[in-house]
Design an enzyme around this catalytic site. Sequence first.
Site, PDB file in Angstrom:
ATOM      1  CG  ASP A 167     -36.671  84.274  12.210  1.00  0.00           C
ATOM      2  OD1 ASP A 167     -36.071  83.789  13.196  1.00  0.00           O
ATOM      3  OD2 ASP A 167     -36.399  83.952  11.030  1.00  0.00           O
ATOM      4  CB  CYS A 178     -33.038  84.768  12.100  1.00  0.00           C
ATOM      5  SG  CYS A 178     -31.563  84.998  11.102  1.00  0.00           S
ATOM      6  CB  THR A 220     -28.289  81.524   9.535  1.00  0.00           C
ATOM      7  OG1 THR A 220     -29.009  82.585   8.880  1.00  0.00           O
ATOM      8  CG2 THR A 220     -28.777  80.176   9.026  1.00  0.00           C
ATOM      9  CG  HIS A 273     -10.732  96.127  14.218  1.00  0.00           C
ATOM     10  ND1 HIS A 273      -9.794  95.492  13.441  1.00  0.00           N
ATOM     11  CD2 HIS A 273     -10.184  96.229  15.453  1.00  0.00           C
ATOM     12  CE1 HIS A 273      -8.719  95.222  14.166  1.00  0.00           C
ATOM     13  NE2 HIS A 273      -8.942  95.656  15.401  1.00  0.00           N
ATOM     14  CG  HIS A 311     -10.306 100.687  13.332  1.00  0.00           C
ATOM     15  ND1 HIS A 311      -9.981  99.662  12.464  1.00  0.00           N
ATOM     16  CD2 HIS A 311      -9.570 100.486  14.444  1.00  0.00           C
ATOM     17  CE1 HIS A 311      -9.091  98.863  13.032  1.00  0.00           C
ATOM     18  NE2 HIS A 311      -8.820  99.354  14.236  1.00  0.00           N
TER      19      HIS A 311
END
Length: 146
Positions: free
Chosen positions: A8, A65, A67, A98, A133
């Site tokens: 963004d 973005c 964060t 993982h 996993h």
Amino acid sequence: MRILIGSDHGGLSLKHTLSERLRSQGHEVVDMGTDSTASCDYPDYAVLVARAVAAGEGDFGLLVCGTGQGMAMSANRVPGVRAAVVSDVFSAKATRQHNDANVLCLGERVIGGGLAGEIVDAFLGASFDGGRHVGRLEKMARLESR
Ligand code: RB5
């Protein structure tokens, strides 16, 4: 590798920095927007990259973005996508080993360009460990149909 990227307005600058870096390393980069500093909504770009990754149109997705959080929340609503917000090199490697993460989400307001580059390198350089996993990822995938 073919890397599908999006951001963004809050992640535009870091996306461009990482895009240039990836291209200089020989990767193919497909930028799915935004290409503007105008305010926009991160889910609009997260879904473009996430659906393309789920469809096998690239090896990995990279979403930026402010964060990384909104991008990951949005991308993880697309079946087949395992998006991880990462701010350190250890987690970048571990989420490939993982969790078999296929979309890396970064926050331009959280980390600098130098660390972001090292995180991308660690993410792309690591491989899924498989083994114990696999069943965990299968359980995760079953949650998509509930
Ligand atoms: C935009 O202001 C900001 O909310 C967005 O870039 C992101 O950080 C959301 O998770």
